[in-house]
Design a protein around this motif. Structure first.
Motif, mmCIF file in Angstrom:
data_model
loop_
_atom_site.group_PDB
_atom_site.id
_atom_site.type_symbol
_atom_site.label_atom_id
_atom_site.label_comp_id
_atom_site.label_asym_id
_atom_site.label_seq_id
_atom_site.Cartn_x
_atom_site.Cartn_y
_atom_site.Cartn_z
ATOM 1 N N ALA A 1 45.038 30.179 32.421
ATOM 2 C CA ALA A 1 45.670 29.754 31.175
ATOM 3 C C ALA A 1 44.693 28.978 30.293
ATOM 4 C CB ALA A 1 46.888 28.895 31.482
ATOM 5 N N ASN A 2 44.584 29.390 29.046
ATOM 6 C CA ASN A 2 43.868 28.627 28.028
ATOM 7 C C ASN A 2 44.904 27.701 27.375
ATOM 8 O OD1 ASN A 2 42.911 27.831 25.399
ATOM 9 N ND2 ASN A 2 41.308 29.384 25.606
ATOM 10 N N ARG A 3 44.847 26.427 27.715
ATOM 11 C CA ARG A 3 45.924 25.528 27.325
ATOM 12 C C ARG A 3 46.071 25.394 25.819
ATOM 13 N NH1 ARG A 3 46.369 20.560 31.717
ATOM 14 N NH2 ARG A 3 46.601 21.893 33.578
ATOM 15 N N ASP A 4 44.959 25.311 25.100
ATOM 16 C CA ASP A 4 45.035 25.179 23.641
ATOM 17 C C ASP A 4 45.723 26.397 23.028
ATOM 18 O OD1 ASP A 4 43.802 22.732 23.690
ATOM 19 O OD2 ASP A 4 41.790 23.533 23.334
ATOM 20 N N ARG A 5 45.298 27.582 23.447
ATOM 21 C CA ARG A 5 45.916 28.806 22.914
ATOM 22 C C ARG A 5 47.375 28.902 23.317
ATOM 23 N NH1 ARG A 5 47.000 33.274 25.327
ATOM 24 N NH2 ARG A 5 45.646 32.821 27.113
ATOM 25 N N LEU A 6 47.668 28.584 24.573
ATOM 26 C CA LEU A 6 49.033 28.648 25.067
ATOM 27 C C LEU A 6 49.952 27.716 24.282
ATOM 28 C CD1 LEU A 6 50.882 29.813 27.295
ATOM 29 C CD2 LEU A 6 50.255 27.844 28.686
ATOM 30 N N GLN A 7 49.491 26.513 24.021
ATOM 31 C CA GLN A 7 50.303 25.554 23.287
ATOM 32 C C GLN A 7 50.523 25.990 21.847
ATOM 33 O OE1 GLN A 7 48.741 21.768 25.969
ATOM 34 N NE2 GLN A 7 48.530 21.700 23.759
ATOM 35 N N ARG A 8 49.491 26.575 21.223
ATOM 36 C CA ARG A 8 49.660 27.076 19.851
ATOM 37 C C ARG A 8 50.691 28.208 19.810
ATOM 38 N NH1 ARG A 8 43.962 26.828 19.771
ATOM 39 N NH2 ARG A 8 43.860 29.103 20.020
ATOM 40 N N GLU A 9 50.615 29.096 20.778
ATOM 41 C CA GLU A 9 51.550 30.227 20.813
ATOM 42 C C GLU A 9 52.987 29.766 21.040
ATOM 43 O OE1 GLU A 9 49.998 32.742 23.841
ATOM 44 O OE2 GLU A 9 48.472 33.647 22.541
ATOM 45 N N ARG B 1 53.552 35.379 28.327
ATOM 46 C CA ARG B 1 52.441 34.424 28.228
ATOM 47 C C ARG B 1 51.719 34.368 29.569
ATOM 48 N NH1 ARG B 1 52.907 34.400 22.993
ATOM 49 N NH2 ARG B 1 54.830 33.489 22.192
ATOM 50 N N THR B 2 50.435 34.632 29.572
ATOM 51 C CA THR B 2 49.674 34.595 30.819
ATOM 52 C C THR B 2 49.382 33.152 31.230
ATOM 53 O OG1 THR B 2 47.595 34.766 29.590
ATOM 54 C CG2 THR B 2 48.609 36.826 30.365
ATOM 55 N N GLY B 3 49.322 32.925 32.532
ATOM 56 C CA GLY B 3 48.959 31.622 33.048
ATOM 57 C C GLY B 3 50.115 30.693 33.333
ATOM 58 N N ILE B 4 51.361 31.153 33.091
ATOM 59 C CA ILE B 4 52.526 30.306 33.316
ATOM 60 C C ILE B 4 53.285 30.795 34.547
ATOM 61 C CG2 ILE B 4 54.748 29.533 32.408
ATOM 62 C CD1 ILE B 4 53.653 29.718 29.640
ATOM 63 N N LYS B 5 53.543 29.890 35.463
ATOM 64 C CA LYS B 5 54.394 30.203 36.600
ATOM 65 C C LYS B 5 55.845 29.835 36.302
ATOM 66 C CE LYS B 5 55.054 29.199 41.535
ATOM 67 N NZ LYS B 5 54.562 28.393 42.692
ATOM 68 N N GLU B 6 56.049 28.639 35.765
ATOM 69 C CA GLU B 6 57.374 28.170 35.386
ATOM 70 C C GLU B 6 57.252 27.323 34.129
ATOM 71 O OE1 GLU B 6 58.848 25.905 38.651
ATOM 72 O OE2 GLU B 6 59.396 27.647 39.850
ATOM 73 N N ALA B 7 58.358 27.224 33.388
ATOM 74 C CA ALA B 7 58.365 26.363 32.207
ATOM 75 C C ALA B 7 59.777 25.857 31.954
ATOM 76 C CB ALA B 7 57.837 27.101 30.980
ATOM 77 N N GLN B 8 59.852 24.704 31.334
ATOM 78 C CA GLN B 8 61.143 24.096 30.993
ATOM 79 C C GLN B 8 61.055 23.494 29.600
ATOM 80 O OE1 GLN B 8 62.234 20.387 33.027
ATOM 81 N NE2 GLN B 8 64.298 21.180 33.313
#
Length: 241
Positions: free
Chosen positions: A203-211, A175-182
């Motif tokens: 990062a396109n937040r809407d697309r990222l959240q849908r994915e 996923r593009t645009g993410i440095k870290e996630a939890q």
């Protein structure tokens, strides 16, 4: 499993623990001839007992990394022996000095067999206990380290009793645009995802959240509600993870 009749069963400790749980006593015919080697996660005692009871007569830890610069193998006496042809492992304090035997320090590795990208005294991000690099009663003269304490993959619990690991990795991989996630589970259907965006701001937040939601629902097999929280950093735990 019964048809294949493996002599070596290799994988994540959480995955083999879950497999042993699902198999129950149905694999008793292969258990007497099979050996299990677990890697990438901390092997908890209840998982070791479950795997040795249902899948394999003996269970051993293998400690390595994607960098391919070190390897440690657990013996019958539960000592972790450093494979000397792969690399050097040091257990150091914050001043880059060896910690005392019995103390926990940072794992620092130097690879001996990767010619294309050699790593020298690379701080790999794990914590392990030092033994003073002493020997072992098993007779193998390779130097030893104590248990690795910095790798532990939490499992998601589902309403039907399944336990699923590596979900945070799966939902953020590539996923593009993410440095870290939890990923945090609040209930069977409610989750929280903390995201640290990378510096590029692409990062396109809407697309990222849908994915992420789609990947999580697909792997769980049922719909969930996710609260997304964009933060500047994700605090590390006591073990540095």
């Amino acid at each position: 499993i019964l048809r294949f009749r493996p002599t070596l069963i290799y994988g994540y400790s959480s995955a083999l623990g879950e497999l042993a749980h699902l198999v129950g006593d149905a694999a008793s015919d292969i258990r007497s001839r099979a050996v299990a080697v677990v890697t990438s996660e901390t092997l908890h005692e209840h998982e070791r007992e479950l795997v040795s009871r249902n899948l394999a007569r003996r269970v051993f830890n293998l400690y390595g990394s994607q960098e391919g610069s070190h390897m440690a193998l657990e013996c019958e006496r539960r000592s972790w022996h450093i494979m000397p042809l792969v690399g050097i492992i040091e257990i150091l304090d914050e001043h880059a000095k060896p910690v005392e035997s019995g103390s926990v320090g940072k794992v620092v590795v130097t690879g001996l067999c990767k010619w294309t990208m050699p790593l020298f005294r690379y701080v790999i991000g794990d914590l392990a206990q030092s033994t003073g690099y002493g020997g072992c009663e098993c007779g193998l003269e390779w130097p030893t380290i104590g248990p690795v304490e910095g790798r532990c993959e939490d499992l998601i619990q589902t309403p039907d009793g399944r336990r699923i690991g590596l979900l945070a990795f799966a939902m953020t991989k590539d996923r593009t645009g993410i440095k870290e996630a939890q990923l945090i589970q609040r209930s069977y259907e409610r989750f929280e995802v903390k995201v640290v965006a990378d510096a590029s701001g692409t990062a396109n937040r809407d697309r990222l959240q849908r994915e992420i939601e789609g990947e999580l629902c697909k792997r769980l097999g049922y719909p969930v509600v996710i609260k997304f929280d964009y933060v500047d950093d994700i605090p590390r735990g006591q073990r540095g993870k």
